[in-house]
Design a protein around this motif. Structure first.
Motif, short mmCIF file in Angstrom:
data_model
loop_
_atom_site.label_atom_id
_atom_site.label_comp_id
_atom_site.label_asym_id
_atom_site.label_seq_id
_atom_site.Cartn_x
_atom_site.Cartn_y
_atom_site.Cartn_z
N GLU A 127 0.84 -1.20 0.00
CA GLU A 127 0.00 0.00 0.00
C GLU A 127 0.88 1.25 0.00
N ARG A 128 0.42 2.28 -0.71
CA ARG A 128 1.19 3.53 -0.76
C ARG A 128 0.78 4.45 0.38
N LEU A 129 1.78 5.11 0.98
CA LEU A 129 1.49 6.06 2.06
C LEU A 129 0.91 7.34 1.48
N SER A 130 -0.15 7.85 2.12
CA SER A 130 -0.67 9.17 1.75
C SER A 130 0.27 10.23 2.32
N ARG A 131 0.09 11.47 1.89
CA ARG A 131 0.95 12.56 2.40
C ARG A 131 0.81 12.69 3.92
N GLY A 132 -0.43 12.59 4.41
CA GLY A 132 -0.67 12.69 5.85
C GLY A 132 0.01 11.57 6.62
N GLU A 133 -0.04 10.35 6.06
CA GLU A 133 0.60 9.21 6.71
C GLU A 133 2.12 9.36 6.73
N MET A 134 2.67 9.90 5.64
CA MET A 134 4.13 10.14 5.61
C MET A 134 4.56 11.11 6.70
#
Length: 305
Positions: A127-134
């Motif tokens: 799964e790719r990290l969203s900007r918020g998750e990063m």
């Protein structure tokens, strides 16, 4: 009716996390018992309590049918065995950390658990990290780095608790078994080893403490099973976002207990580290609320077309 179901879910979830949050107080009642022995008793009496509940609630046939189905699939049986090992390691680390006077570090493990979930999802589920998750992961990393520098050692217990519980959750995601069957099987798999340890290797023979301490050990099964059953009820009745909000009740109560009740050190540097972690949680939660709202809008727009 749907509103009542959601209310029941919220109450069940809140109760589960409150019980997990105050669990250190229970283990502190048995400080004279070594952590490995507490773990063994926790496993054995959890299994006994689950058998009792299944019989009382007349779920025996359903559970036996599910168990037979699981053991016909070697891959599923192997994954459940791995889940049992992971949750056993997690329980031991938690008990050892709490009874060693590090309730604050235990709370840290559960604070960073959702962020470890995200990292594990990127590794195993691609799964790719969203900007918020990063941003959230970066803030949590800064917080843990501050604690590492301040204490002169990596908070291994907190990280190990977060990783083992996250991997346990990952397995549960891929192995769709009922809560009753899952917890019963997991404790059943480890119970023979727990009994062998208590009968032949532990410092104190099986149930040889005072009556008061023996009752605490029996109760370990109840305080283990009830929050898990409440959590399972909540997970079925409320959204993942609401569960996400509720999950921070546990580590917050642990932190309060560690600092105010057990007088563990919590200086300005530790506070700064925890502020970074709380900020990470805030960013993480807001980003998920935003993404969920966006998905609902897209779904609604698609249905209206």
């Amino acid at each position: 009716m749907e509103r009542n179901e959601k209310m029941i879910g919220v109450i069940a979830g809140a109760l589960a996390y409150v019980l997990w949050g105050i669990l250190p107080m229970y283990w502190k009642l048995a400080t004279e018992v070594p952590a490995m022995e507490i773990l063994a008793y926790r496993i054995i009496w959890s299994f006994v309590f689950m058998i009792f509940l299944i019989a009382v609630l007349r779920k025996t046939n359903a559970v036996l049918l599910e168990v037979k189905t699981i053991f016909k699939r070697p891959k599923t049986a192997s994954l459940i065995t791995l889940a049992a090992i992971l949750i056993t390691v997690n329980w031991f680390i938690f008990i050892f950390t709490v009874n060693s006077g590090h309730v604050t570090e235990a709370s840290l493990g559960y604070y960073i658990n959702p962020l470890v979930n995200v990292l594990i999802a990127t590794v195993f589920l691609k799964e790719r990290l969203s900007r918020g998750e990063m941003i959230a992961v970066l803030l949590a990393f800064i917080g843990v780095s501050i604690l590492t520098y301040h204490q002169g050692t990596v908070p291994y217990a907190a990280l190990a608790m977060a990783v083992t519980f996250s991997l346990y959750g990952l397995i549960k995601k891929f192995v769709p078994v009922s809560t009753w069957t899952g917890l019963t099987l997991e404790t059943l798999i480890i119970t023979p080893f727990a009994l062998i340890y208590l009968l032949f290797f532990s410092k104190n023979f099986f149930m040889s403490y005072s009556l008061h301490v023996d009752f605490i050990m029996i109760g370990a099964g109840i305080v283990t099973a009830i929050p898990l059953l409440l959590f399972a009820t909540a997970a079925k009745k409320i959204s993942y976002t609401m569960v996400g909000f509720l999950q921070y009740i546990g580590p917050t109560l642990m932190l309060i207990l560690g600092v105010l009740l057990y007088k563990e050190s919590f200086d300005k540097v530790q506070l700064t580290a925890f502020i970074c972690i709380w900020a990470a949680i805030l960013v993480f939660t807001i980003s998920h609320i935003y993404l969920n709202a966006k998905l609902k809008q897209l779904k609604s727009a698609a249905e209206n077309e």
